[in-house]
Design a protein around this motif. Structure first.
Motif, short mmCIF file in Angstrom:
data_model
loop_
_atom_site.label_atom_id
_atom_site.label_comp_id
_atom_site.label_asym_id
_atom_site.label_seq_id
_atom_site.Cartn_x
_atom_site.Cartn_y
_atom_site.Cartn_z
N PHE A 139 4.94 5.97 7.62
CA PHE A 139 3.67 5.33 7.30
C PHE A 139 3.02 4.62 8.48
CE2 PHE A 139 6.10 5.66 3.34
CZ PHE A 139 5.19 6.38 2.57
N ASP B 192 0.81 -1.22 0.00
CA ASP B 192 0.00 0.00 0.00
C ASP B 192 0.84 1.27 0.00
OD1 ASP B 192 -2.25 -1.53 -0.01
OD2 ASP B 192 -2.80 -1.18 2.08
N ASN B 193 2.06 1.20 0.52
CA ASN B 193 2.90 2.40 0.65
C ASN B 193 4.03 2.35 -0.38
OD1 ASN B 193 1.51 3.53 3.05
ND2 ASN B 193 2.23 1.65 4.00
#
Length: 292
Positions: free
Chosen positions: A159, A134-135
């Protein structure tokens, strides 16, 4: 089986039967109920309830319930801006001072010589395949360095949630390092900074999850400190939490702190001549209006 849903006309009829005065008219009431929702708006007529049957104080105005909802919503937006600024700054201080101290260990956050065992053991629960996917900077790091288990602190910590980063600070084992980070906010006591950060986290979670803010009281008492003067020495009230937020923000940017404080004061000033809402601001939030 629970209660069944009822049409908006019946919602209005029910509210009237409980003592609500539809002072804006029925059509406006329908518009509001279909916009905000009966259930959500119910949190904001709760302060006006007088019994377990949900009957209301005689003369309770529908407009006051809606005003309280928007006061709560607008205050959340203001505080969210302030907390976001504090979160980014705190992450920066933690990453910088710890990474410089342990410059030979870019993944110091999973080193049990540096961080408490509990945090290190639990960290894989955060650093999942989904987290890496996701990051984008984390994903790119592992594509470039496939044999590394974790990306460096200056990538990874950006994050993590505010709660996780606060827990990481609390878990640092080097007292001197923690004092150095606390000193960036004009704070000598590690315990005071930890307490302030947990207070901010409590408010942040309310703002992020659409919970009620106007009657929020911190579960833990805010620590006594000469840095902040709390109204009536109430160290649980929302106003006291706001003072903590403004204090930390002021250490980062005096200009930004002044802007946020002015926005809050201007929001409260809108209700300075509204007896019902002003009473909630002073008695539930703990705010004291400046003398005329």
């Amino acid at each position: 089986m629970g209660k069944k849903a009822i049409p908006v006309d019946e919602q209005i009829k029910k509210l009237r039967s409980r003592g609500m005065v539809m002072d804006w008219g029925e059509e406006k009431a329908k518009e509001v109920l279909l916009d905000i929702g009966y259930y959500r708006l119910g949190f904001y007529w709760h302060p006006f309830q007088i019994d377990s049957e949900h009957n209301l104080v005689e003369g309770t105005l529908f407009s006051n319930v809606v005003k309280l909802y928007y006061l709560d919503t607008d205050l959340k937006h203001i505080l969210t801006k302030a907390i976001n600024r504090i979160e980014i700054n705190f992450k920066t201080q933690l990453i910088y001072y710890t990474s410089v101290k342990y410059d030979q260990n870019p993944t110091w956050f999973v080193d049990k010589k540096i961080v408490a065992k509990t945090f290190v053991d639990n960290f894989p629960k955060f650093y999942t395949k989904k987290f890496k996917s996701d990051n984008k900077p984390i994903k790119r790091h592992h594509a470039k360095y496939p044999n590394e288990i974790y990306a460096p602190a200056w990538k990874t910590l950006e994050f993590l949630t505010l709660g996780s980063v606060i827990t990481l600070y609390i878990s640092l084992q080097n007292k001197s390092l923690k004092e150095t980070i606390a000193s960036q906010y004009g704070i000598k006591s590690i315990g005071v900074l930890e307490n302030f950060l947990l207070t901010i986290l409590f408010i942040r979670n309310i703002c992020a999850h659409s919970d009620l803010l106007f009657d929020a009281n911190t579960p833990k008492e805010i620590k006594t400190t000469p840095l902040i003067k709390f109204n009536n020495n109430n160290r649980h009230s929302l106003d006291s939490s706001i003072k903590v937020i403004l204090y930390l923000l002021n250490q980062i940017s005096e200009n930004r702190s002044n802007i946020i404080q002015t926005e809050i004061e201007n929001l409260f000033e809108v209700f300075s001549d509204d007896g019902v809402i002003k009473n909630i601001i002073t008695n539930k939030m703990g705010y004291i209006y400046p003398s005329a």
